[in-house]
Structure formats: structure tokens, C-alpha cells
Design a protein around this motif. Sequence first.
Motif, PDB file in Angstrom:
ATOM      1  N   VAL A 211     -26.076  33.450 -29.668  1.00 23.31           N
ATOM      2  CA  VAL A 211     -26.368  34.276 -30.846  1.00 23.31           C
ATOM      3  C   VAL A 211     -25.301  34.052 -31.920  1.00 23.31           C
ATOM      4  O   VAL A 211     -25.613  33.889 -33.111  1.00 23.31           O
ATOM      5  N   LEU A 212     -24.024  33.998 -31.506  1.00 21.53           N
ATOM      6  CA  LEU A 212     -22.919  33.745 -32.457  1.00 21.53           C
ATOM      7  C   LEU A 212     -23.059  32.373 -33.109  1.00 21.53           C
ATOM      8  O   LEU A 212     -22.653  32.166 -34.243  1.00 21.53           O
ATOM      9  N   ASN A 213     -23.649  31.441 -32.370  1.00 20.02           N
ATOM     10  CA  ASN A 213     -23.840  30.071 -32.864  1.00 20.02           C
ATOM     11  C   ASN A 213     -25.021  29.966 -33.821  1.00 20.02           C
ATOM     12  O   ASN A 213     -25.263  28.906 -34.404  1.00 20.02           O
ATOM     13  N   GLY A 214     -25.779  31.069 -33.989  1.00 18.93           N
ATOM     14  CA  GLY A 214     -26.936  31.038 -34.886  1.00 18.93           C
ATOM     15  C   GLY A 214     -28.191  30.502 -34.225  1.00 18.93           C
ATOM     16  O   GLY A 214     -29.147  30.145 -34.920  1.00 18.93           O
ATOM     17  N   ASP A 215     -28.229  30.412 -32.893  1.00 18.30           N
ATOM     18  CA  ASP A 215     -29.429  29.935 -32.196  1.00 18.30           C
ATOM     19  C   ASP A 215     -30.411  31.097 -32.035  1.00 18.30           C
ATOM     20  O   ASP A 215     -30.024  32.183 -31.623  1.00 18.30           O
ATOM     21  N   ARG A 216     -31.679  30.850 -32.362  1.00 10.14           N
ATOM     22  CA  ARG A 216     -32.743  31.853 -32.181  1.00 10.14           C
ATOM     23  C   ARG A 216     -33.943  31.138 -31.569  1.00 10.14           C
ATOM     24  O   ARG A 216     -34.847  30.707 -32.281  1.00 10.14           O
TER      25      ARG A 216
ATOM     26  N   PRO B 292     -21.479  18.350 -24.818  1.00 11.01           N
ATOM     27  CA  PRO B 292     -22.352  18.502 -25.986  1.00 11.01           C
ATOM     28  C   PRO B 292     -23.560  19.395 -25.704  1.00 11.01           C
ATOM     29  O   PRO B 292     -24.203  19.275 -24.670  1.00 11.01           O
ATOM     30  N   TYR B 293     -23.821  20.291 -26.630  1.00  5.97           N
ATOM     31  CA  TYR B 293     -24.997  21.149 -26.597  1.00  5.97           C
ATOM     32  C   TYR B 293     -25.032  22.123 -25.429  1.00  5.97           C
ATOM     33  O   TYR B 293     -26.086  22.548 -25.004  1.00  5.97           O
ATOM     34  N   ASN B 294     -23.847  22.449 -24.899  1.00  9.58           N
ATOM     35  CA  ASN B 294     -23.763  23.603 -24.004  1.00  9.58           C
ATOM     36  C   ASN B 294     -23.754  24.802 -24.947  1.00  9.58           C
ATOM     37  O   ASN B 294     -22.706  25.235 -25.417  1.00  9.58           O
ATOM     38  N   ARG B 295     -24.952  25.287 -25.264  1.00 11.71           N
ATOM     39  CA  ARG B 295     -25.137  26.206 -26.384  1.00 11.71           C
ATOM     40  C   ARG B 295     -24.216  27.421 -26.304  1.00 11.71           C
ATOM     41  O   ARG B 295     -24.267  28.180 -25.344  1.00 11.71           O
ATOM     42  N   GLY B 296     -23.391  27.577 -27.346  1.00 11.89           N
ATOM     43  CA  GLY B 296     -22.589  28.789 -27.462  1.00 11.89           C
ATOM     44  C   GLY B 296     -21.420  28.921 -26.512  1.00 11.89           C
ATOM     45  O   GLY B 296     -20.757  29.951 -26.497  1.00 11.89           O
TER      46      GLY B 296
ATOM     47  N   PHE C 278     -18.064  29.606 -28.353  1.00 12.59           N
ATOM     48  CA  PHE C 278     -17.984  30.955 -28.933  1.00 12.59           C
ATOM     49  C   PHE C 278     -17.771  32.011 -27.855  1.00 12.59           C
ATOM     50  O   PHE C 278     -16.983  32.938 -28.018  1.00 12.59           O
ATOM     51  N   THR C 279     -18.498  31.859 -26.739  1.00 14.49           N
ATOM     52  CA  THR C 279     -18.325  32.812 -25.638  1.00 14.49           C
ATOM     53  C   THR C 279     -16.890  32.779 -25.131  1.00 14.49           C
ATOM     54  O   THR C 279     -16.257  33.825 -24.941  1.00 14.49           O
ATOM     55  N   ALA C 280     -16.362  31.556 -24.929  1.00 18.08           N
ATOM     56  CA  ALA C 280     -14.989  31.398 -24.430  1.00 18.08           C
ATOM     57  C   ALA C 280     -13.985  32.004 -25.409  1.00 18.08           C
ATOM     58  O   ALA C 280     -13.051  32.697 -24.991  1.00 18.08           O
ATOM     59  N   LEU C 281     -14.167  31.784 -26.705  1.00 19.01           N
ATOM     60  CA  LEU C 281     -13.240  32.328 -27.713  1.00 19.01           C
ATOM     61  C   LEU C 281     -13.217  33.854 -27.668  1.00 19.01           C
ATOM     62  O   LEU C 281     -12.143  34.467 -27.678  1.00 19.01           O
ATOM     63  N   VAL C 282     -14.400  34.466 -27.615  1.00 16.21           N
ATOM     64  CA  VAL C 282     -14.473  35.939 -27.610  1.00 16.21           C
ATOM     65  C   VAL C 282     -13.823  36.495 -26.344  1.00 16.21           C
ATOM     66  O   VAL C 282     -12.988  37.410 -26.403  1.00 16.21           O
ATOM     67  N   VAL C 283     -14.196  35.929 -25.181  1.00 17.92           N
ATOM     68  CA  VAL C 283     -13.708  36.460 -23.898  1.00 17.92           C
ATOM     69  C   VAL C 283     -12.198  36.249 -23.748  1.00 17.92           C
ATOM     70  O   VAL C 283     -11.456  37.174 -23.397  1.00 17.92           O
ATOM     71  N   ILE C 284     -11.728  35.025 -24.051  1.00 20.99           N
ATOM     72  CA  ILE C 284     -10.294  34.731 -23.865  1.00 20.99           C
ATOM     73  C   ILE C 284      -9.448  35.511 -24.875  1.00 20.99           C
ATOM     74  O   ILE C 284      -8.372  36.000 -24.539  1.00 20.99           O
ATOM     75  N   TYR C 285      -9.946  35.657 -26.112  1.00 20.45           N
ATOM     76  CA  TYR C 285      -9.190  36.448 -27.096  1.00 20.45           C
ATOM     77  C   TYR C 285      -9.029  37.884 -26.580  1.00 20.45           C
ATOM     78  O   TYR C 285      -7.941  38.463 -26.673  1.00 20.45           O
ATOM     79  N   ALA C 286     -10.122  38.437 -26.027  1.00 19.87           N
ATOM     80  CA  ALA C 286     -10.056  39.817 -25.498  1.00 19.87           C
ATOM     81  C   ALA C 286      -9.055  39.909 -24.353  1.00 19.87           C
ATOM     82  O   ALA C 286      -8.251  40.842 -24.289  1.00 19.87           O
ATOM     83  N   LEU C 287      -9.080  38.910 -23.453  1.00 24.65           N
ATOM     84  CA  LEU C 287      -8.218  38.968 -22.266  1.00 24.65           C
ATOM     85  C   LEU C 287      -6.738  38.713 -22.573  1.00 24.65           C
ATOM     86  O   LEU C 287      -5.865  39.175 -21.845  1.00 24.65           O
TER      87      LEU C 287
ATOM     88  N   GLY D 129     -27.427  44.587 -32.235  1.00 25.46           N
ATOM     89  CA  GLY D 129     -27.055  44.654 -30.813  1.00 25.46           C
ATOM     90  C   GLY D 129     -25.847  43.797 -30.482  1.00 25.46           C
ATOM     91  O   GLY D 129     -24.960  44.206 -29.721  1.00 25.46           O
ATOM     92  N   THR D 130     -25.799  42.587 -31.080  1.00 26.22           N
ATOM     93  CA  THR D 130     -24.666  41.677 -30.832  1.00 26.22           C
ATOM     94  C   THR D 130     -23.374  42.253 -31.410  1.00 26.22           C
ATOM     95  O   THR D 130     -22.311  42.170 -30.785  1.00 26.22           O
ATOM     96  N   ILE D 131     -23.485  42.850 -32.610  1.00 29.70           N
ATOM     97  CA  ILE D 131     -22.306  43.474 -33.231  1.00 29.70           C
ATOM     98  C   ILE D 131     -21.798  44.605 -32.327  1.00 29.70           C
ATOM     99  O   ILE D 131     -20.584  44.750 -32.112  1.00 29.70           O
ATOM    100  N   CYS D 132     -22.718  45.380 -31.751  1.00 30.25           N
ATOM    101  CA  CYS D 132     -22.341  46.476 -30.829  1.00 30.25           C
ATOM    102  C   CYS D 132     -21.615  45.919 -29.598  1.00 30.25           C
ATOM    103  O   CYS D 132     -20.631  46.500 -29.137  1.00 30.25           O
ATOM    104  N   VAL D 133     -22.125  44.772 -29.076  1.00 30.07           N
ATOM    105  CA  VAL D 133     -21.489  44.154 -27.895  1.00 30.07           C
ATOM    106  C   VAL D 133     -20.054  43.750 -28.222  1.00 30.07           C
ATOM    107  O   VAL D 133     -19.123  44.018 -27.449  1.00 30.07           O
ATOM    108  N   ILE D 134     -19.844  43.136 -29.400  1.00 32.00           N
ATOM    109  CA  ILE D 134     -18.494  42.691 -29.790  1.00 32.00           C
ATOM    110  C   ILE D 134     -17.571  43.899 -29.984  1.00 32.00           C
ATOM    111  O   ILE D 134     -16.408  43.883 -29.562  1.00 32.00           O
TER     112      ILE D 134
END
Length: 593
Positions: free
Chosen positions: A78-83, A322-326, A329-338, A397-402
Amino acid sequence: MAASPAAAAALLALLALAAAGGVAADGSDHRYKAGEPVPLYANKVGPFHNPSETYRYFDLPFCSPEKVKEKSEALGEVLNGDRLVDAPYKLDFRVDLESKSVCSKKLTTEDVAKFRNAVAKDYYFQMYYDDLPLWGFIGKVEKGGKADPSEWKYYLYRHIIFDILYNNDRVIEINVHTDQSALVDLTEDKETNVEFLYSVKWKETPTPFEKRMEKYSSSSNLPHHLEVHWFSIINSCVTVLLLTGFLATILMRVLKNDFVKYAHDEEAADDQEESGWKYIHGDVFRFPKNKSLFSAALGTGTQLFALTTFIFLLALVGVFYPYNRGALFTALVVIYALTSGIAGYIATSFYCQLEGTNWVRNLLLTGCLFCGPLFLTFCFLNTVAIAYSATAALPFGTICVIVLIWTLVTFPLLVLGGIAGKNSKSEFQAPCRTTKYPREIPPLPWYRKTIPQMAMAGFLPFSAIYIELYYIFASVWGHRIYTIYSILFIVFIILLIVTAFITVALTYFQLAAEDHEWWWRSFLCGGSTGFFVYGYCLYYYYARSDMSGFMQTSFFFGYMACICYAFFLMLGMVGFRAALFFVRHIYKSIKCE
């Protein structure tokens, strides 16, 4: 670091999950029988030169089912803009089709204008078939050698051909091209009847399933690309070694002479006037102004350094193929939090060492120093994306998750780190006593002021990375694929060494000029490479890319400002730590009264 064991354990768990997820995401390891349906998802459409400006596939009036079925997506996607939605084509396993009709549709004048606008802007579509990406253009412009756009002809492709390779019971590769004879003229605003068609051709291939992703990473591993990368590394290494050697020789020689001179001075008459860096030994460890802000910047810089290191670890073990979608972004959010506990611990413990009293305010400042500007930038850019109806606009919903991640993970870890830092009760190690009143700094020439020194300090580290920057920009803000993380890691190490060394050299020259306010200067000089990278953004946008439009421009400069700010904090921390180590070392080596 009391906060780091928990973060380290969580990061190890993340590594294991990411490695396991890497296997699963790579095509999900699906096996199919002949005639069995294989999932095909339509992802997005958008102008080829504006990678951030993407729209949902059915925002254009293609053949759409009565009810569009959306695929559930991970946070990173979702952060990557994939729909992702179900595509209107049926590509069953090993079933060839020839000119099969998708639908017959009457395009209104509005539909024709939409398609013509999309073709004029070089719109492409992206889909995923069994987790393999495929792209194609939706139409073409025939200029016929004419300069006036009103005389150009616009055509929509109505027949798509899928070429699929398989090995036994698995999909290995998919390519898409268009039938150049099946075109719809969009030049005039008039209603048009269109029949959309597609063909499917299956061929067997000996390529094993494990190697099916190599096609996507091979483009960045082409011999001439690798030569450029290695040339840039060798060029950087030689520059770094020469300058490091040159500076080391000068500093060692000068310092040796200083030590001999100061030892001789001590043996000679005691009333002799001191000069140079020894002269300010009573002021050099005087705590800086704005100590709370300084400690917060140091803590945040350390956290961002830890984040970068962990991202490199994940990249080097092959998580970001390549193309491991998102995944990134997932790693950045999770590792930044941790890693927020690291920021809390470093900031508060250093603030207490500097005899600060209001550690709670310092902790809040640490939490907001990077997140605050990032959040404000995100709010503005998300509003722009909503106004454009682009997929870059995050759903509520994504904003709420973040926000939940920040509230339940980031902030509590920051507080725990801060409490551990406050309770560490370590004292600042200063080899010399600080006098009660600060000495006056002598008048300095203009080139010894902060901004000229920052310009000198930032240029050298930037020169070590600027060739690699082009490839990173072409990957992040274009359609190139970047997979040579080992080379990028070497460049990162070079960047750290050069930043540390240039800051130490400039700190020495500052102290030798009897200017004892080196704390902030060393941080600013270390981080000044961030300003050079932002300057490179301007060059890249105008000279090396074809990006245009308000949305793409604001996304590019907005998010690059956040990245360069992160760079500034991280390298500023590296510069200060190196300077602090150096200053402690030289004052330990002489006798200070």
C-alpha cells in the motif's frame, strides 16, 4: 545500550520472517495443472516519466467487470502505491488463445478524451501474473515529422498478446506486446465502438523455477553497468586513500610537533604564553549551547545509522529481490519502530552527561526531531495525491495502522530507552577540567566560519558517492532496477570513513585557531553532505530526468528533503563521534593544568 537487546532480538525475528517471506513471495511456489486458472492482477497505470503519479487500472475506461474485486495487500504494498485488482483477462495454464474478445464497448467522447490524454502522456500499465511483473504501453503517438501537437495522431492499442514460458507445472516468464495493426484512432472527440482483444501463447523453457527472477536483476548486472560501478568504487577508494593518507600525514606530523613543543614548553619557563589548541584546554570540553537539541540530534542520528545498517543486512541476505512488492517499505517502517529505543537511550544518556535536567522534554524532542518534519511532509504530499486521485494517497486504514505502530511500538520503546539512558548515570569523560569563564575566541577569517567549513566538509564525501547516486535515483525515481547492494554497501563504508576523517581534520584546524566551539561545528560539518545530495536532486530533476507536473515535482523534492535530512542527522552523528574521539585523544596525551 540497555534498550538495544530487545530491538536486536526483534530484528533477528524480522530477518527470519523476511527471509521466509522472501521464499513465499517469489511466485508463491505455485504449481498448476493444464487448464487451471493462474491469478492475473492489474495493478496501476500512469505517465512513464512520473513514477510517483500512478492511478488505478480501471480509472481509465478499459473493459471492467460489474464488480471490481480487490486483492488484500500488505502494508508495504500500500505504501508503494500498489492497488491490485482482478484483471479482465483469463490466462489459464497452458491454454493458447487467439484474438479472444474481452468486451465490445462504445467509447463516449469523454472516454476518448481520457484515453487520448493518457496516450499523450506516455501512460503504461502494470500487471502481475503469478507474482511476475509485466508492463506495456496503452497506445502510441504518431507525429509524422510535424512539430505542432494539434497535427499529431493518437492511437489506442486494442489487442494485447501475452507470451508465457513454462517449465513442467510452473510459470517461468511472461512478456506482453501489442498488435500494431489493431489500433483505435483517438485523434478526434467522437464516439467510437471498440472491441478489446487478447491472445495467449505458451512455450516450454528449460529455465528452472529458482532462476525465474534473474531476468529482472540481470539488467543492473550487465558488464558495462558493472564496469561503471566498479570504476566509481575504485575512483572513490583512490580519492579516499590519497586524501586520508595526506590528511593523516599532516595531522600526525603537526600533532607530533605540537606534543614535542608542549612537552618542551612545560620543561621551560612556566610563565611562557601558551598558544594553539593546548591554549584552550580549559574551554574545549565546555558543553555546547542548546544541549537538549544537540543530544536529540545525536540520538536520532544513531537510530538512523542503526536503521541503515539493518536495511543493508536485509539487502545483502537477498530480501529485497526485484519486485518483492513493498518489502523495503515494510522493513523501513518496522525497523524504524524497533530502533526507536536506541534514539531514546543515546539522547537521554548524553543529555544527562551534559548535566541536563529536563530529560522528559529532551525525550519528546528526540521523538519529534525526524518524525515531525516527515509527518508534515507526508500530510502535504498525501493531500496532493488525494487531489490527483492517485494511488500514492494512503487509505485511512493504512494511516491508522502507521499511527498505531508509532503509538504502541515506537513511542513506548523510545520512553523505555530514555529511562534506561537516564538511569545509566555515566559521567562525561573529559581529560581536562573546564574553567569557570569561557575564553574569548579570537577574530577568524571568513573561510573559518561555519558555512564555508560545511561546504569544504560536505564536498569530499559527496564526491565519493555521486556516481552511485545516479543509479539509486534512476531506480527510486525511474524504472531501473538496483540489485548490486554489495557495491552500495562498500560505497556506504567509504562515505562513513571520509565523513569521519574530514570532520576530524577540520576540528583540529578549528582548535588550532583557538576556536573552542567545536561541538555543533563537527556535527554540522559531518552532516553537510546531506545538503550536497539535495543539490544533486536539483541537477537530477532538471538535467537527467523527464519528470513533470506539480504532483511528481512535489513528491520528488518533498521526500528527497526528508531523505537528505535523515542523511544530515546520521552523518552529523558520525562526524561528531569521530571528532569527540579525536579531541579526547589529543588532550589525554598532554598534561593539562
